[in-house]
Every structure is written in structure tokens, then in C-alpha cells.
Design a protein around this motif. Structure first.
Motif, PDB file in Angstrom:
ATOM      1  N   SER A  13       0.834  -1.212  -0.184  1.00  0.00           N
ATOM      2  CA  SER A  13       0.376  -0.269  -0.336  1.00  0.00           C
ATOM      3  C   SER A  13       1.269   1.660  -0.106  1.00  0.00           C
ATOM      4  CB  SER A  13      -1.003   0.140   0.978  1.00  0.00           C
ATOM      5  OG  SER A  13      -1.579   1.287   1.159  1.00  0.00           O
ATOM      6  N   ALA A  14       1.844   1.837   0.883  1.00  0.00           N
ATOM      7  CA  ALA A  14       3.094   2.478   0.681  1.00  0.00           C
ATOM      8  C   ALA A  14       3.391   2.506  -0.478  1.00  0.00           C
ATOM      9  CB  ALA A  14       4.028   2.448   2.320  1.00  0.00           C
ATOM     10  N   LEU A  15       3.931   1.935  -1.181  1.00  0.00           N
ATOM     11  CA  LEU A  15       4.659   2.257  -1.908  1.00  0.00           C
ATOM     12  C   LEU A  15       3.952   2.089  -3.122  1.00  0.00           C
ATOM     13  CD1 LEU A  15       6.863  -1.909  -2.035  1.00  0.00           C
ATOM     14  CD2 LEU A  15       7.681   0.660  -2.061  1.00  0.00           C
ATOM     15  N   ALA A  16       2.010   1.704  -3.751  1.00  0.00           N
ATOM     16  CA  ALA A  16       1.429   1.860  -4.712  1.00  0.00           C
ATOM     17  C   ALA A  16       1.373   3.496  -4.238  1.00  0.00           C
ATOM     18  CB  ALA A  16       0.788   1.326  -4.138  1.00  0.00           C
ATOM     19  N   GLY A  17       1.517   3.912  -3.063  1.00  0.00           N
ATOM     20  CA  GLY A  17       1.367   5.099  -3.004  1.00  0.00           C
ATOM     21  C   GLY A  17       2.004   6.573  -3.178  1.00  0.00           C
ATOM     22  N   ALA A  18       3.197   5.896  -3.179  1.00  0.00           N
ATOM     23  CA  ALA A  18       4.942   6.764  -3.310  1.00  0.00           C
ATOM     24  C   ALA A  18       4.876   7.473  -4.752  1.00  0.00           C
ATOM     25  CB  ALA A  18       5.733   6.114  -2.962  1.00  0.00           C
ATOM     26  N   GLY A  19       4.488   7.976  -5.850  1.00  0.00           N
ATOM     27  CA  GLY A  19       5.197   8.864  -7.017  1.00  0.00           C
ATOM     28  C   GLY A  19       6.041   8.688  -7.456  1.00  0.00           C
ATOM     29  N   HIS A  20       6.254   9.470  -8.355  1.00  0.00           N
ATOM     30  CA  HIS A  20       7.246   9.845  -9.284  1.00  0.00           C
ATOM     31  C   HIS A  20       8.306  11.080  -8.350  1.00  0.00           C
ATOM     32  CE1 HIS A  20      10.384  12.366 -12.048  1.00  0.00           C
ATOM     33  NE2 HIS A  20      11.317  11.362 -11.738  1.00  0.00           N
ATOM     34  N   GLY A  21       9.161  10.265  -7.570  1.00  0.00           N
ATOM     35  CA  GLY A  21       9.732  11.897  -6.908  1.00  0.00           C
ATOM     36  C   GLY A  21       9.544  11.212  -5.799  1.00  0.00           C
ATOM     37  N   ALA A  22       8.705  10.490  -4.940  1.00  0.00           N
ATOM     38  CA  ALA A  22       8.960  10.186  -3.737  1.00  0.00           C
ATOM     39  C   ALA A  22       9.929   9.476  -2.673  1.00  0.00           C
ATOM     40  CB  ALA A  22       7.657   9.325  -2.819  1.00  0.00           C
ATOM     41  N   GLN A  23       9.930   9.427  -1.429  1.00  0.00           N
ATOM     42  CA  GLN A  23      11.137   8.916  -1.415  1.00  0.00           C
ATOM     43  C   GLN A  23      11.074   8.042   0.267  1.00  0.00           C
ATOM     44  OE1 GLN A  23      14.191  12.301  -0.098  1.00  0.00           O
ATOM     45  NE2 GLN A  23      15.046  11.768  -1.242  1.00  0.00           N
ATOM     46  N   ILE A  24      11.578   6.787  -0.247  1.00  0.00           N
ATOM     47  CA  ILE A  24      11.624   5.721   0.245  1.00  0.00           C
ATOM     48  C   ILE A  24      12.641   5.686   1.675  1.00  0.00           C
ATOM     49  CG2 ILE A  24      10.730   2.810   0.457  1.00  0.00           C
ATOM     50  CD1 ILE A  24       9.631   3.797  -1.673  1.00  0.00           C
ATOM     51  N   LEU A  25      12.644   5.182   3.588  1.00  0.00           N
ATOM     52  CA  LEU A  25      14.031   4.741   4.050  1.00  0.00           C
ATOM     53  C   LEU A  25      13.851   3.322   3.776  1.00  0.00           C
ATOM     54  CD1 LEU A  25      16.792   5.770   5.422  1.00  0.00           C
ATOM     55  CD2 LEU A  25      14.551   6.597   7.121  1.00  0.00           C
ATOM     56  N   ILE A  26      14.708   2.874   4.117  1.00  0.00           N
ATOM     57  CA  ILE A  26      14.964   1.280   4.651  1.00  0.00           C
ATOM     58  C   ILE A  26      16.082   1.627   4.908  1.00  0.00           C
ATOM     59  CG2 ILE A  26      16.230  -0.138   4.321  1.00  0.00           C
ATOM     60  CD1 ILE A  26      15.121  -0.462   1.346  1.00  0.00           C
ATOM     61  N   ALA A  27      15.737   1.354   6.374  1.00  0.00           N
ATOM     62  CA  ALA A  27      15.991   2.217   7.391  1.00  0.00           C
ATOM     63  C   ALA A  27      17.366   0.383   8.430  1.00  0.00           C
ATOM     64  CB  ALA A  27      15.874   3.087   8.619  1.00  0.00           C
ATOM     65  N   ASP A  28      18.353   0.755   8.585  1.00  0.00           N
ATOM     66  CA  ASP A  28      18.239  -0.098  10.011  1.00  0.00           C
ATOM     67  C   ASP A  28      18.407  -0.354  11.209  1.00  0.00           C
ATOM     68  OD1 ASP A  28      19.982   2.211  11.504  1.00  0.00           O
ATOM     69  OD2 ASP A  28      22.558   1.236  10.021  1.00  0.00           O
ATOM     70  N   ALA A  29      18.354  -1.084  12.076  1.00  0.00           N
ATOM     71  CA  ALA A  29      17.859  -1.433  13.195  1.00  0.00           C
ATOM     72  C   ALA A  29      18.594  -0.248  14.515  1.00  0.00           C
ATOM     73  CB  ALA A  29      18.181  -2.741  13.777  1.00  0.00           C
ATOM     74  N   LEU A  30      19.543   0.804  14.024  1.00  0.00           N
ATOM     75  CA  LEU A  30      19.775   1.435  14.889  1.00  0.00           C
ATOM     76  C   LEU A  30      19.442   2.848  14.287  1.00  0.00           C
ATOM     77  CD1 LEU A  30      23.997  -0.006  14.684  1.00  0.00           C
ATOM     78  CD2 LEU A  30      21.500  -0.476  15.939  1.00  0.00           C
ATOM     79  N   TYR A  31      18.683   2.677  13.271  1.00  0.00           N
ATOM     80  CA  TYR A  31      18.271   4.037  13.261  1.00  0.00           C
ATOM     81  C   TYR A  31      16.743   3.883  13.998  1.00  0.00           C
ATOM     82  CZ  TYR A  31      16.357   7.784   9.951  1.00  0.00           C
ATOM     83  OH  TYR A  31      16.468   9.328   9.076  1.00  0.00           O
ATOM     84  N   PRO A  32      16.816   5.684  14.391  1.00  0.00           N
ATOM     85  CA  PRO A  32      15.288   6.108  15.150  1.00  0.00           C
ATOM     86  C   PRO A  32      14.233   6.024  14.281  1.00  0.00           C
ATOM     87  CG  PRO A  32      16.845   8.152  14.183  1.00  0.00           C
ATOM     88  CD  PRO A  32      17.299   6.634  13.572  1.00  0.00           C
ATOM     89  N   HIS A  33      13.920   5.087  14.154  1.00  0.00           N
ATOM     90  CA  HIS A  33      11.926   4.893  13.779  1.00  0.00           C
ATOM     91  C   HIS A  33      11.356   5.761  14.943  1.00  0.00           C
ATOM     92  CE1 HIS A  33      14.617   0.790  13.214  1.00  0.00           C
ATOM     93  NE2 HIS A  33      14.319   1.256  12.329  1.00  0.00           N
ATOM     94  N   SER A  34      11.216   6.320  14.990  1.00  0.00           N
ATOM     95  CA  SER A  34      10.018   6.512  15.980  1.00  0.00           C
ATOM     96  C   SER A  34      10.140   8.751  15.205  1.00  0.00           C
ATOM     97  CB  SER A  34       9.640   6.794  17.324  1.00  0.00           C
ATOM     98  OG  SER A  34      10.198   7.229  18.024  1.00  0.00           O
ATOM     99  N   THR A  35      11.298   8.959  15.373  1.00  0.00           N
ATOM    100  CA  THR A  35      11.200  10.463  15.214  1.00  0.00           C
ATOM    101  C   THR A  35      12.489  10.708  13.890  1.00  0.00           C
ATOM    102  OG1 THR A  35      13.528  10.474  16.298  1.00  0.00           O
ATOM    103  CG2 THR A  35      11.915  10.813  17.729  1.00  0.00           C
ATOM    104  N   GLY A  36      12.755   9.501  12.871  1.00  0.00           N
ATOM    105  CA  GLY A  36      14.004   9.846  12.210  1.00  0.00           C
ATOM    106  C   GLY A  36      12.545   9.683  10.536  1.00  0.00           C
ATOM    107  N   VAL A  37      12.207  10.272  10.795  1.00  0.00           N
ATOM    108  CA  VAL A  37      11.382  10.281   9.451  1.00  0.00           C
ATOM    109  C   VAL A  37       9.672  11.560  10.128  1.00  0.00           C
ATOM    110  CG1 VAL A  37      11.733   8.864   8.028  1.00  0.00           C
ATOM    111  CG2 VAL A  37       9.687   8.373   9.833  1.00  0.00           C
TER     112      VAL A  37
END
Length: 149
Positions: A13-37
Motif C-alpha cells: 500500500s505504501a509503495l503504491a501510494g509513492a509517486g515519482h520523486g517520493a522517497q523511501i527510507l530503508i532503515a537499519d535497526a539502529l536508526y531512530p524509527h519513531s523520530t527519524g522521518v
């Protein structure tokens, strides 16, 4: 029944909603998931436990599902590409976008940012999705820009 390989409903669903120019973050386990986007970005948690699900597996699934125009990675403390990023680059070496029906598109544009600059870039409103992985290798974060067929 779905025809593609990716089956995760929230991720699809999220990928389908992301159009040209949108950005997707693949984050490692150490990334601040709750505050990093941005608070408007969708979050898909695939971080079941340390090492599971690896970021490379997530990247493979995403790259099979969308066209990727650009990739930005977080530099190591020494200013280079981590082992994980080098693996990501190899996984995407044949990936092209913008070729249309003829299939002779362009290769992915790669760039990098220091840690704090990367965090700032990931908090921009164009980042529509954070995928939290169980990747424990350091500096295994990748910001993808959605391309066109």
C-alpha cells in the motif's frame, strides 16, 4: 491472488501510494524509527529481531516492485560507504528507470550524506515511507527516490 513476489499488505500500500520523486527510507535497526522521518510518513516495521529482516532482502523486494531513480546512503564515520551500502550498490547495479517501453533506461544515481545531514534529509516531507529492518550492520540506511518506468 497477488501476481508479484511482495505480499506484505502495508508495504504494498505504501509503495503504491509513492509517486515519482517520493522517497523511501530503508532503515537499519539502529536508526531512530519513531523520530527519524516526518510524522506524515508511513512506517512499516519488519524488524522482528536482530538480523531479521536484513536490509538487503528488503531492498531486493522494493526494487522488484518499484522503479528507483536515485539512492542516497549515510556515510560511515570515515566518510565512505559501509559494507552494507557496497552490497546495496551491487544489488542495484542492473536496475534502470525511465526507459519506457523500450527498456533502455538510466542507471540509479548514487549520492551520500554525513550522518546528521542524512537524518535531516530523511525528515523532509517527500519521505513517505520508513521501512524498519532488523539489519544490525552499522550505516545500513538507504534513502531511495522513486523513478518512472
Amino acid at each position: 491472488m497477488m501476481k508479484g513476489k511482495l505480499l506484505h499488505p502495508e508495504l504494498l500500500s505504501a509503495l503504491a501510494g509513492a509517486g515519482h520523486g517520493a522517497q523511501i527510507l530503508i532503515a537499519d535497526a539502529l536508526y531512530p524509527h519513531s523520530t527519524g522521518v516526518s510524522s506524515t510518513a508511513a512506517r512499516v516495521h519488519l524488524n522482528l529481531r536482530a538480523g531479521m529482516v536484513p536490509a538487503a532482502d528488503v531492498l531486493k523486494a522494493v526494487a522488484e516492485t518499484i522503479h528507483i531513480e536515485a539512492a542516497t546512503y549515510m556515510q560511515t564515520a570515515e566518510g565512505g560507504a559501509s559494507e552494507a551500502v557496497q552490497e546495496f550498490q551491487q544489488l542495484l547495479v542492473q536496475h534502470v528507470h525511465g526507459g519506457g517501453e523500450h527498456g533502455d533506461g538510466e542507471k540509479i544515481t548514487w549520492s551520500n550524506l554525513g550522518r546528521m545531514e542524512f537524518y535531516t534529509a530523511c525528515r523532509e516531507p517527500d519521505v513517505c515511507l520508513l521501512i524498519a529492518t532488523g539489519e544490525t550492520r552499522p550505516y545500513a540506511n538507504l534513502l531511495l527516490t522513486v523513478g518512472v518506468p
